[in-house]
Design a protein around this motif. Structure first.
Motif, PDB file in Angstrom:
ATOM      1  N   THR A   1       0.852  -1.306  -0.029  1.00  0.00           N
ATOM      2  CA  THR A   1       0.058  -0.095  -0.182  1.00  0.00           C
ATOM      3  C   THR A   1       0.911   1.406  -0.194  1.00  0.00           C
ATOM      4  O   THR A   1       1.922   1.188   0.525  1.00  0.00           O
ATOM      5  CB  THR A   1      -0.908   0.055   1.171  1.00  0.00           C
ATOM      6  N   PHE A   2       0.417   2.449  -0.543  1.00  0.00           N
ATOM      7  CA  PHE A   2       1.105   3.512  -0.690  1.00  0.00           C
ATOM      8  C   PHE A   2       0.222   4.887  -0.466  1.00  0.00           C
ATOM      9  O   PHE A   2      -1.045   4.436  -0.512  1.00  0.00           O
ATOM     10  CB  PHE A   2       1.629   3.516  -2.154  1.00  0.00           C
ATOM     11  N   HIS A   3       0.761   5.863  -0.107  1.00  0.00           N
ATOM     12  CA  HIS A   3      -0.023   6.971   0.076  1.00  0.00           C
ATOM     13  C   HIS A   3       0.416   8.142  -0.966  1.00  0.00           C
ATOM     14  O   HIS A   3       1.661   8.257  -1.477  1.00  0.00           O
ATOM     15  CB  HIS A   3       0.384   7.678   1.575  1.00  0.00           C
ATOM     16  N   ARG A   4      -0.558   9.012  -1.408  1.00  0.00           N
ATOM     17  CA  ARG A   4      -0.213  10.329  -2.200  1.00  0.00           C
ATOM     18  C   ARG A   4      -1.292  11.175  -1.659  1.00  0.00           C
ATOM     19  O   ARG A   4      -2.266  10.858  -1.095  1.00  0.00           O
ATOM     20  CB  ARG A   4      -0.223  10.033  -3.819  1.00  0.00           C
ATOM     21  N   PRO A   5      -0.977  12.415  -1.942  1.00  0.00           N
ATOM     22  CA  PRO A   5      -1.676  13.631  -1.323  1.00  0.00           C
ATOM     23  C   PRO A   5      -3.123  13.455  -2.051  1.00  0.00           C
ATOM     24  O   PRO A   5      -3.300  13.292  -3.247  1.00  0.00           O
ATOM     25  CB  PRO A   5      -0.879  14.554  -1.724  1.00  0.00           C
ATOM     26  N   ALA A   6      -4.354  13.757  -1.009  1.00  0.00           N
ATOM     27  CA  ALA A   6      -5.525  13.592  -1.413  1.00  0.00           C
ATOM     28  C   ALA A   6      -6.132  15.101  -1.748  1.00  0.00           C
ATOM     29  O   ALA A   6      -5.648  16.157  -1.129  1.00  0.00           O
ATOM     30  CB  ALA A   6      -6.327  12.990  -0.424  1.00  0.00           C
ATOM     31  N   LYS A   7      -6.720  15.085  -2.910  1.00  0.00           N
ATOM     32  CA  LYS A   7      -7.636  16.371  -3.377  1.00  0.00           C
ATOM     33  C   LYS A   7      -8.740  16.664  -2.478  1.00  0.00           C
ATOM     34  O   LYS A   7      -9.284  15.352  -1.825  1.00  0.00           O
ATOM     35  CB  LYS A   7      -7.797  16.520  -4.746  1.00  0.00           C
ATOM     36  N   ALA A   8      -9.428  17.895  -2.380  1.00  0.00           N
ATOM     37  CA  ALA A   8     -10.611  18.031  -1.553  1.00  0.00           C
ATOM     38  C   ALA A   8     -11.741  17.269  -2.202  1.00  0.00           C
ATOM     39  O   ALA A   8     -12.376  16.751  -1.362  1.00  0.00           O
ATOM     40  CB  ALA A   8     -11.010  19.500  -1.946  1.00  0.00           C
ATOM     41  N   LYS A   9     -11.811  16.921  -3.468  1.00  0.00           N
ATOM     42  CA  LYS A   9     -12.973  15.791  -3.943  1.00  0.00           C
ATOM     43  C   LYS A   9     -12.629  14.556  -3.710  1.00  0.00           C
ATOM     44  O   LYS A   9     -13.488  13.796  -3.259  1.00  0.00           O
ATOM     45  CB  LYS A   9     -12.943  15.982  -5.371  1.00  0.00           C
ATOM     46  N   ASP A  10     -11.349  14.177  -3.204  1.00  0.00           N
ATOM     47  CA  ASP A  10     -11.136  12.710  -2.875  1.00  0.00           C
ATOM     48  C   ASP A  10     -11.757  12.314  -1.256  1.00  0.00           C
ATOM     49  O   ASP A  10     -12.176  11.591  -0.994  1.00  0.00           O
ATOM     50  CB  ASP A  10      -9.533  12.584  -2.854  1.00  0.00           C
ATOM     51  N   ILE A  11     -11.463  13.547  -0.643  1.00  0.00           N
ATOM     52  CA  ILE A  11     -11.795  13.573   0.911  1.00  0.00           C
ATOM     53  C   ILE A  11     -13.277  13.257   0.881  1.00  0.00           C
ATOM     54  O   ILE A  11     -13.775  12.542   1.986  1.00  0.00           O
ATOM     55  CB  ILE A  11     -11.387  14.702   1.618  1.00  0.00           C
ATOM     56  N   LYS A  12     -13.934  13.976   0.143  1.00  0.00           N
ATOM     57  CA  LYS A  12     -15.580  13.996   0.052  1.00  0.00           C
ATOM     58  C   LYS A  12     -15.881  12.289  -0.624  1.00  0.00           C
ATOM     59  O   LYS A  12     -16.759  11.751   0.004  1.00  0.00           O
ATOM     60  CB  LYS A  12     -16.131  14.993  -0.869  1.00  0.00           C
ATOM     61  N   LYS A  13     -15.092  11.734  -1.258  1.00  0.00           N
ATOM     62  CA  LYS A  13     -15.506  10.676  -2.238  1.00  0.00           C
ATOM     63  C   LYS A  13     -15.108   9.338  -1.543  1.00  0.00           C
ATOM     64  O   LYS A  13     -15.869   8.434  -1.579  1.00  0.00           O
ATOM     65  CB  LYS A  13     -14.818  10.636  -3.391  1.00  0.00           C
ATOM     66  N   TYR A  14     -13.908   9.157  -0.738  1.00  0.00           N
ATOM     67  CA  TYR A  14     -13.603   8.070  -0.177  1.00  0.00           C
ATOM     68  C   TYR A  14     -13.525   8.004   1.410  1.00  0.00           C
ATOM     69  O   TYR A  14     -13.662   8.935   2.180  1.00  0.00           O
ATOM     70  CB  TYR A  14     -12.316   7.706  -0.651  1.00  0.00           C
ATOM     71  N   PRO A  15     -13.878   6.798   1.808  1.00  0.00           N
ATOM     72  CA  PRO A  15     -14.065   6.605   3.442  1.00  0.00           C
ATOM     73  C   PRO A  15     -12.728   7.080   4.188  1.00  0.00           C
ATOM     74  O   PRO A  15     -11.745   6.855   3.650  1.00  0.00           O
ATOM     75  CB  PRO A  15     -14.252   5.204   3.215  1.00  0.00           C
ATOM     76  N   PHE A  16     -13.103   7.422   5.456  1.00  0.00           N
ATOM     77  CA  PHE A  16     -11.950   7.892   6.351  1.00  0.00           C
ATOM     78  C   PHE A  16     -11.493   6.725   7.026  1.00  0.00           C
ATOM     79  O   PHE A  16     -12.312   6.011   7.570  1.00  0.00           O
ATOM     80  CB  PHE A  16     -12.632   8.980   7.167  1.00  0.00           C
ATOM     81  N   LEU A  17     -10.146   6.488   6.892  1.00  0.00           N
ATOM     82  CA  LEU A  17      -9.604   5.391   7.499  1.00  0.00           C
ATOM     83  C   LEU A  17      -8.923   5.622   8.866  1.00  0.00           C
ATOM     84  O   LEU A  17      -8.206   4.595   9.331  1.00  0.00           O
ATOM     85  CB  LEU A  17      -8.664   4.797   6.719  1.00  0.00           C
ATOM     86  N   GLY A  18      -8.803   6.964   9.150  1.00  0.00           N
ATOM     87  CA  GLY A  18      -8.002   7.222  10.590  1.00  0.00           C
ATOM     88  C   GLY A  18      -6.924   8.122  10.395  1.00  0.00           C
ATOM     89  O   GLY A  18      -6.744   8.564   9.474  1.00  0.00           O
ATOM     90  N   GLU A  19      -6.378   8.355  11.647  1.00  0.00           N
ATOM     91  CA  GLU A  19      -5.229   9.108  11.516  1.00  0.00           C
ATOM     92  C   GLU A  19      -3.881   8.256  11.620  1.00  0.00           C
ATOM     93  O   GLU A  19      -3.819   6.893  12.066  1.00  0.00           O
ATOM     94  CB  GLU A  19      -4.949  10.119  12.838  1.00  0.00           C
ATOM     95  N   ILE A  20      -2.691   8.794  10.747  1.00  0.00           N
ATOM     96  CA  ILE A  20      -1.525   7.998  10.846  1.00  0.00           C
ATOM     97  C   ILE A  20      -0.133   8.916  11.500  1.00  0.00           C
ATOM     98  O   ILE A  20      -0.397   9.957  11.345  1.00  0.00           O
ATOM     99  CB  ILE A  20      -1.145   7.191   9.555  1.00  0.00           C
ATOM    100  N   ASP A  21       0.847   8.381  11.902  1.00  0.00           N
ATOM    101  CA  ASP A  21       1.930   8.831  12.171  1.00  0.00           C
ATOM    102  C   ASP A  21       2.892   8.973  10.957  1.00  0.00           C
ATOM    103  O   ASP A  21       2.587   8.636   9.960  1.00  0.00           O
ATOM    104  CB  ASP A  21       2.791   8.206  13.428  1.00  0.00           C
ATOM    105  N   ILE A  22       3.853   9.652  11.009  1.00  0.00           N
ATOM    106  CA  ILE A  22       5.051   9.779  10.108  1.00  0.00           C
ATOM    107  C   ILE A  22       5.360   8.341   9.736  1.00  0.00           C
ATOM    108  O   ILE A  22       5.715   7.460  10.560  1.00  0.00           O
ATOM    109  CB  ILE A  22       6.285  10.539  10.565  1.00  0.00           C
ATOM    110  N   ILE A  23       5.414   8.158   8.361  1.00  0.00           N
ATOM    111  CA  ILE A  23       5.801   6.944   8.017  1.00  0.00           C
ATOM    112  C   ILE A  23       6.976   6.305   8.100  1.00  0.00           C
ATOM    113  O   ILE A  23       7.847   7.193   7.578  1.00  0.00           O
ATOM    114  CB  ILE A  23       5.087   6.371   6.598  1.00  0.00           C
TER     115      ILE A  23
END
Length: 217
Positions: free
Chosen positions: A164-186
């Motif tokens: 799994t990987f992360h990339r910056p989310a856009k405002a429309k992504d935040i509204k579209k996809y489920p919130f999975l919680g908070e994470i620390d520095i990887i």
């Protein structure tokens, strides 16, 4: 000179000659190491010189072939994992050198970190467009800066193969996809992989340059 007793204590930017060789690098001044590790292994005490990877130079005429590596989803996922961890290592090394006052190295590290994240972003975009990656949701990351400010990042969590990987989310992504919680520095710590860093970079660059249609895996 920095000295260590366990490999787990050695920061990612310090490597021995064997580790450097796998990156196509060699010490610029072999007789002037940046660190030393004294450790116990296989019934013996061993001592190895360590070198700052950013102060090393390319091995002349060093060549690497990836013709034997299939461009399937699992190999691409592993290659992404490798460059992602390497970029995070640049992130951490950048902080260390900043504290040491090596500002020219900090700028170089920042540029290399950016290049690796750009490669990662381009590959993820192509994998998503081909249906070979899946967006799982949104993570929130809160970073406390040295100025005692909070920086909040919203990141897309994307699955490719077993990674799994992360990339910056856009405002429309935040509204579209489920919130999975908070994470620390990887963490920049990396598990063992079958590909080297150079093989990973070459494979991903080859993938981006390829216009072949993906069929199956």
């Amino acid at each position: 000179m920095l000295q260590y007793k366990r490999w787990s204590e050695v920061p990612g930017y310090l490597m021995n000659k064997s580790q450097l060789e796998r990156l196509g690098l060699q010490p610029k001044h072999a007789d002037a190491p940046d660190g030393i590790i004294n450790y116990y292994s296989d019934g013996y005490y061993k001592r190895e010189h360590l070198y700052d990877v950013e102060r090393c130079v390319p091995i002349e005429n060093f060549q690497i072939s990836i013709e034997h590596i299939e461009m399937n989803t699992e190999n691409l996922a592993e290659a992404l994992y490798i460059i992602n961890k390497f970029a995070k290592r640049k992130r951490d090394t950048k902080k260390d050198h900043y504290l040491q006052g090596n500002y020219a190295l900090v700028k170089s590290l920042k540029n290399k970190e950016h290049e690796l994240y750009q490669l990662k972003s381009q590959v993820l975009a192509k994998l998503l467009s081909e249906g070979r990656a899946e967006i799982l949701g949104i993570h929130k990351q809160i970073i406390n800066t040295k100025e005692k400010r909070e920086v909040i990042n919203h990141l897309l969590l994307i699955q490719v193969g077993e990674h799994t990987f992360h990339r910056p989310a856009k405002a429309k992504d935040i509204k579209k996809y489920p919130f999975l919680g908070e994470i620390d520095i990887i963490s920049a710590e990396k598990e063992s992989t079958s590909l080297t860093f150079l093989e990973a970079v070459k494979l991903l660059e080859k993938y981006l340059a390829s216009n072949q249609l993906h069929k199956g895996n």
